[in-house]
Design a protein around this motif. Structure first.
Motif, PDB file in Angstrom:
ATOM      1  N   MET A   1      27.397  20.268  46.943  1.00  0.00           N
ATOM      2  CA  MET A   1      27.256  20.186  45.341  1.00  0.00           C
ATOM      3  C   MET A   1      27.137  18.816  44.823  1.00  0.00           C
ATOM      4  SD  MET A   1      27.218  23.106  44.156  1.00  0.00           S
ATOM      5  CE  MET A   1      27.355  22.970  42.448  1.00  0.00           C
ATOM      6  N   GLN A   2      27.960  17.661  45.259  1.00  0.00           N
ATOM      7  CA  GLN A   2      28.028  16.183  44.942  1.00  0.00           C
ATOM      8  C   GLN A   2      26.605  15.800  45.417  1.00  0.00           C
ATOM      9  OE1 GLN A   2      31.315  14.462  46.509  1.00  0.00           O
ATOM     10  NE2 GLN A   2      32.650  15.022  45.184  1.00  0.00           N
ATOM     11  N   PHE A   3      26.038  16.114  46.561  1.00  0.00           N
ATOM     12  CA  PHE A   3      24.952  15.743  47.085  1.00  0.00           C
ATOM     13  C   PHE A   3      23.823  16.109  46.258  1.00  0.00           C
ATOM     14  CE2 PHE A   3      21.385  17.087  49.700  1.00  0.00           C
ATOM     15  CZ  PHE A   3      20.532  15.813  50.048  1.00  0.00           C
ATOM     16  N   GLY A   4      23.606  17.216  46.070  1.00  0.00           N
ATOM     17  CA  GLY A   4      22.325  18.029  45.056  1.00  0.00           C
ATOM     18  C   GLY A   4      22.603  17.351  43.656  1.00  0.00           C
ATOM     19  N   LEU A   5      23.882  17.203  43.080  1.00  0.00           N
ATOM     20  CA  LEU A   5      23.946  17.045  41.714  1.00  0.00           C
ATOM     21  C   LEU A   5      23.630  15.558  41.632  1.00  0.00           C
ATOM     22  CD1 LEU A   5      26.867  18.874  40.345  1.00  0.00           C
ATOM     23  CD2 LEU A   5      24.567  19.292  39.968  1.00  0.00           C
ATOM     24  N   TRP A   6      24.134  14.603  42.522  1.00  0.00           N
ATOM     25  CA  TRP A   6      23.661  13.065  42.543  1.00  0.00           C
ATOM     26  C   TRP A   6      22.001  12.801  42.375  1.00  0.00           C
ATOM     27  CZ3 TRP A   6      25.083   8.371  41.870  1.00  0.00           C
ATOM     28  CH2 TRP A   6      24.439   7.455  42.373  1.00  0.00           C
ATOM     29  N   TRP A   7      21.511  13.632  43.647  1.00  0.00           N
ATOM     30  CA  TRP A   7      19.787  13.142  43.373  1.00  0.00           C
ATOM     31  C   TRP A   7      19.123  13.802  42.273  1.00  0.00           C
ATOM     32  CZ3 TRP A   7      18.329   9.464  45.885  1.00  0.00           C
ATOM     33  CH2 TRP A   7      18.884   8.935  47.279  1.00  0.00           C
ATOM     34  N   ILE A   8      19.581  15.410  41.760  1.00  0.00           N
ATOM     35  CA  ILE A   8      18.952  15.560  40.650  1.00  0.00           C
ATOM     36  C   ILE A   8      19.320  14.765  39.320  1.00  0.00           C
ATOM     37  CG2 ILE A   8      19.074  17.684  38.868  1.00  0.00           C
ATOM     38  CD1 ILE A   8      19.495  19.688  41.445  1.00  0.00           C
ATOM     39  N   ALA A   9      20.373  14.186  39.336  1.00  0.00           N
ATOM     40  CA  ALA A   9      20.813  13.227  38.168  1.00  0.00           C
ATOM     41  C   ALA A   9      20.073  12.092  38.092  1.00  0.00           C
ATOM     42  CB  ALA A   9      22.355  13.106  38.086  1.00  0.00           C
ATOM     43  N   LEU A  10      19.750  11.630  39.494  1.00  0.00           N
ATOM     44  CA  LEU A  10      18.954  10.375  39.637  1.00  0.00           C
ATOM     45  C   LEU A  10      17.391  10.632  39.224  1.00  0.00           C
ATOM     46  CD1 LEU A  10      19.892   8.649  42.745  1.00  0.00           C
ATOM     47  CD2 LEU A  10      20.538   8.112  40.481  1.00  0.00           C
ATOM     48  N   GLY A  11      16.970  11.991  39.605  1.00  0.00           N
ATOM     49  CA  GLY A  11      15.506  12.241  38.879  1.00  0.00           C
ATOM     50  C   GLY A  11      15.746  12.712  37.599  1.00  0.00           C
ATOM     51  N   VAL A  12      16.581  13.099  36.811  1.00  0.00           N
ATOM     52  CA  VAL A  12      16.594  13.191  35.579  1.00  0.00           C
ATOM     53  C   VAL A  12      16.581  12.058  34.600  1.00  0.00           C
ATOM     54  CG1 VAL A  12      17.956  14.074  33.423  1.00  0.00           C
ATOM     55  CG2 VAL A  12      17.659  15.570  35.486  1.00  0.00           C
ATOM     56  N   ALA A  13      17.666  11.030  35.062  1.00  0.00           N
ATOM     57  CA  ALA A  13      17.635   9.540  34.715  1.00  0.00           C
ATOM     58  C   ALA A  13      16.174   8.856  34.926  1.00  0.00           C
ATOM     59  CB  ALA A  13      18.524   8.919  35.277  1.00  0.00           C
ATOM     60  N   SER A  14      15.479   9.128  35.735  1.00  0.00           N
ATOM     61  CA  SER A  14      14.242   8.525  36.041  1.00  0.00           C
ATOM     62  C   SER A  14      13.267   8.793  35.046  1.00  0.00           C
ATOM     63  CB  SER A  14      13.604   8.463  37.313  1.00  0.00           C
ATOM     64  OG  SER A  14      12.499   8.116  37.742  1.00  0.00           O
ATOM     65  N   SER A  15      13.306  10.187  34.464  1.00  0.00           N
ATOM     66  CA  SER A  15      12.147  10.579  33.850  1.00  0.00           C
ATOM     67  C   SER A  15      12.454  10.789  32.263  1.00  0.00           C
ATOM     68  CB  SER A  15      11.522  11.961  34.388  1.00  0.00           C
ATOM     69  OG  SER A  15      12.258  12.919  34.477  1.00  0.00           O
ATOM     70  N   ILE A  16      13.827  10.835  32.063  1.00  0.00           N
ATOM     71  CA  ILE A  16      14.114  11.233  30.588  1.00  0.00           C
ATOM     72  C   ILE A  16      14.056  10.006  29.694  1.00  0.00           C
ATOM     73  CG2 ILE A  16      16.462  10.844  30.684  1.00  0.00           C
ATOM     74  CD1 ILE A  16      17.104  13.422  29.306  1.00  0.00           C
ATOM     75  N   VAL A  99      12.954  16.001  47.425  1.00  0.00           N
ATOM     76  CA  VAL A  99      12.603  17.153  46.729  1.00  0.00           C
ATOM     77  C   VAL A  99      13.496  17.226  45.539  1.00  0.00           C
ATOM     78  CG1 VAL A  99      12.340  19.776  46.843  1.00  0.00           C
ATOM     79  CG2 VAL A  99      11.336  18.134  48.572  1.00  0.00           C
ATOM     80  N   LEU A 100      14.934  17.117  45.675  1.00  0.00           N
ATOM     81  CA  LEU A 100      15.858  17.320  44.587  1.00  0.00           C
ATOM     82  C   LEU A 100      15.720  16.275  43.637  1.00  0.00           C
ATOM     83  CD1 LEU A 100      19.218  18.044  46.863  1.00  0.00           C
ATOM     84  CD2 LEU A 100      17.952  19.391  45.371  1.00  0.00           C
ATOM     85  N   TRP A 101      15.223  15.068  44.103  1.00  0.00           N
ATOM     86  CA  TRP A 101      14.905  13.809  43.167  1.00  0.00           C
ATOM     87  C   TRP A 101      13.703  14.322  42.404  1.00  0.00           C
ATOM     88  CZ3 TRP A 101      10.613  10.700  42.352  1.00  0.00           C
ATOM     89  CH2 TRP A 101      11.001   9.781  41.392  1.00  0.00           C
ATOM     90  N   GLY A 102      12.879  14.894  42.842  1.00  0.00           N
ATOM     91  CA  GLY A 102      11.549  15.342  42.063  1.00  0.00           C
ATOM     92  C   GLY A 102      11.829  16.485  41.298  1.00  0.00           C
ATOM     93  N   ILE A 103      12.936  17.499  41.746  1.00  0.00           N
ATOM     94  CA  ILE A 103      13.083  18.408  40.649  1.00  0.00           C
ATOM     95  C   ILE A 103      13.869  18.015  39.650  1.00  0.00           C
ATOM     96  CG2 ILE A 103      14.850  20.446  40.197  1.00  0.00           C
ATOM     97  CD1 ILE A 103      14.105  21.191  43.289  1.00  0.00           C
ATOM     98  N   GLY A 104      14.573  16.800  39.534  1.00  0.00           N
ATOM     99  CA  GLY A 104      15.306  16.087  38.412  1.00  0.00           C
ATOM    100  C   GLY A 104      14.180  15.201  37.462  1.00  0.00           C
ATOM    101  N   THR A 105      13.177  14.646  38.337  1.00  0.00           N
ATOM    102  CA  THR A 105      12.060  14.152  37.233  1.00  0.00           C
ATOM    103  C   THR A 105      11.428  15.188  36.399  1.00  0.00           C
ATOM    104  OG1 THR A 105      10.481  14.186  39.178  1.00  0.00           O
ATOM    105  CG2 THR A 105      11.901  12.199  38.789  1.00  0.00           C
ATOM    106  N   ALA A 106      11.418  16.635  37.071  1.00  0.00           N
ATOM    107  CA  ALA A 106      10.658  17.624  36.187  1.00  0.00           C
ATOM    108  C   ALA A 106      11.671  18.045  35.153  1.00  0.00           C
ATOM    109  CB  ALA A 106      10.453  18.709  37.348  1.00  0.00           C
ATOM    110  N   LEU A 107      12.881  18.178  35.350  1.00  0.00           N
ATOM    111  CA  LEU A 107      13.883  18.591  34.474  1.00  0.00           C
ATOM    112  C   LEU A 107      13.919  17.520  33.352  1.00  0.00           C
ATOM    113  CD1 LEU A 107      16.971  19.876  36.612  1.00  0.00           C
ATOM    114  CD2 LEU A 107      15.169  21.184  35.279  1.00  0.00           C
ATOM    115  N   GLY A 108      13.877  16.185  33.752  1.00  0.00           N
ATOM    116  CA  GLY A 108      13.783  15.093  32.585  1.00  0.00           C
ATOM    117  C   GLY A 108      12.499  15.179  31.990  1.00  0.00           C
ATOM    118  N   GLU A 109      11.632  15.992  32.263  1.00  0.00           N
ATOM    119  CA  GLU A 109      10.399  15.934  31.165  1.00  0.00           C
ATOM    120  C   GLU A 109      10.685  17.206  30.156  1.00  0.00           C
ATOM    121  OE1 GLU A 109       8.156  13.754  31.235  1.00  0.00           O
ATOM    122  OE2 GLU A 109       8.316  12.859  33.317  1.00  0.00           O
ATOM    123  N   LEU A 110      11.704  17.811  30.389  1.00  0.00           N
ATOM    124  CA  LEU A 110      11.652  19.191  29.340  1.00  0.00           C
ATOM    125  C   LEU A 110      12.018  18.646  27.994  1.00  0.00           C
ATOM    126  CD1 LEU A 110      13.523  21.739  31.669  1.00  0.00           C
ATOM    127  CD2 LEU A 110      10.949  21.323  30.866  1.00  0.00           C
TER     128      LEU A 110
END
Length: 327
Positions: A1-16, A99-110
């Motif tokens: 869970m920490q691994f997934g949330l970490w990379w998704i959060a980095l992706g969100v921070a990159s695009s938001i 891929v998790l980082w890429g999903i985070g960047t997609a969430l950051g575009e919402l």
């Protein structure tokens, strides 16, 4: 869970943040892929992770980074013309975090899409659309003027916004994708069409392009291709081909010596390590960037709230003045 949330959060921070986000690919994902590729090349094997989540994180580094290659066993791939581990074996080892980082960047575009969608449903324009409409008379420099022209071109071709257009815009490094999200919300593009195209473009296509490029550079495949092309080009120059081959042979020997796994050195001498390490300095810099990032978000939110309050006060003043003049 920490691994997934970490990379998704980095992706969100990159695009938001409408272009003010952190460049977490350069800070975290890119160096992680490069370090893993170099380590795999040095050790001649890819099974150096203790678990799939054995990656760079905020308070700790991967366990394989400081280990000697002898701890993983003998090399499984023999060196062939400077190439030891093929790209097809390295890519699956770093694919999940990419891929998790890429999903985070997609969430950051919402958020831009939802803000523009809400403004469209309420019958008004979003702040970004209003700023774009009022930026034609401003002198912002050559680069800003070119970006404004590109934005106006996108607006003039907004009728062509569909799944494949959004997919194409999301599949390449595109600093203007925030505008695409705003336009999709303003012109009534459905949520699932926008989100699915963004996820496929950013989490599958774009991240794999970036990941394959970094692996190709770090495992010398791209460099070897450039080397062969240069040899072919300079072979047409009389007298230069033998000299070039000699220089390339020396460079290859230096590279093989660097990539060769060094034998472990046993010693009973304990070395005192600094408590103030480079990792702590790097984490401090990252925390400062995070604080600056959140401060920008709070400041922009406060500005928008103040702008709405001032507009309401101006409307009330106009109504009171109109009622006084009519009376």
């Amino acid at each position: 869970m920490q691994f997934g949330l970490w990379w998704i959060a980095l992706g969100v921070a990159s695009s938001i943040g409408l272009g003010s986000g952190l460049h977490t690919f350069v800070l975290y994902l890119g160096p992680h892929i490069a370090l893993f590729t170099i380590k795999a090349m040095q050790c001649g094997r890819v099974d150096i992770k203790t678990a799939p989540y054995d990656t760079i994180q905020l308070k700790k580094g991967p366990s394989w980074l400081d280990k000697d290659c002898s701890e993983f066993g003998p090399p499984l791939f023999a060196p062939l013309h400077g190439l030891r581990v093929p790209l097809s074996h390295i890519l699956p080892q770093v694919q999940m975090e990419a891929v998790l980082w890429g999903i985070g960047t997609a969430l950051g575009e919402l958020p831009p899409y939802f803000i523009s969608r809400a403004a469209q449903l309420s019958g008004s324009k979003s702040d970004a659309m209003e700023e774009l409409g009022g930026s034609s008379n401003k002198e912002n420099g050559v680069i800003a003027n070119h970006l404004t022209q590109i934005k106006y071109w996108l607006l003039s071709h907004s009728q062509y916004l569909n799944f494949f257009t959004i997919l194409m815009l999301a599949s390449v490094p595109n600093p203007l994708f925030d505008l695409a999200g705003i336009m999709c919300g303003q012109f009534g593009i459905s949520f699932w069409k926008f989100f699915l195209a963004t996820v496929i473009g950013k989490a599958i296509i774009k991240t794999h392009i970036q990941t394959v490029f970094i692996i190709s550079v770090c495992n010398n495949q791209l460099l070897n291709w450039m080397e062969n092309e240069l040899i072919w080009v300079f072979s047409f120059v009389p007298g230069l081909a033998p000299i070039l081959l000699d220089v390339i042979a020396k460079l290859n020997s230096v590279r093989d010596k660097y990539l060769g796994a060094s034998p472990p050195v046993t010693s009973n001498v304990k070395v005192k390590k600094w408590g103030f390490s480079f990792a702590s300095i790097w984490n401090g810099v990252v925390w400062l960037m995070l604080i600056n990032f959140f401060a920008k978000i709070v400041t922009e939110t406060a500005k928008r709230h103040l702008k709405k309050q001032q507009e309401k006060e101006l409307e009330s003043l106009d109504r009171s003045s109109a009622s006084s003049t009519s009376s």
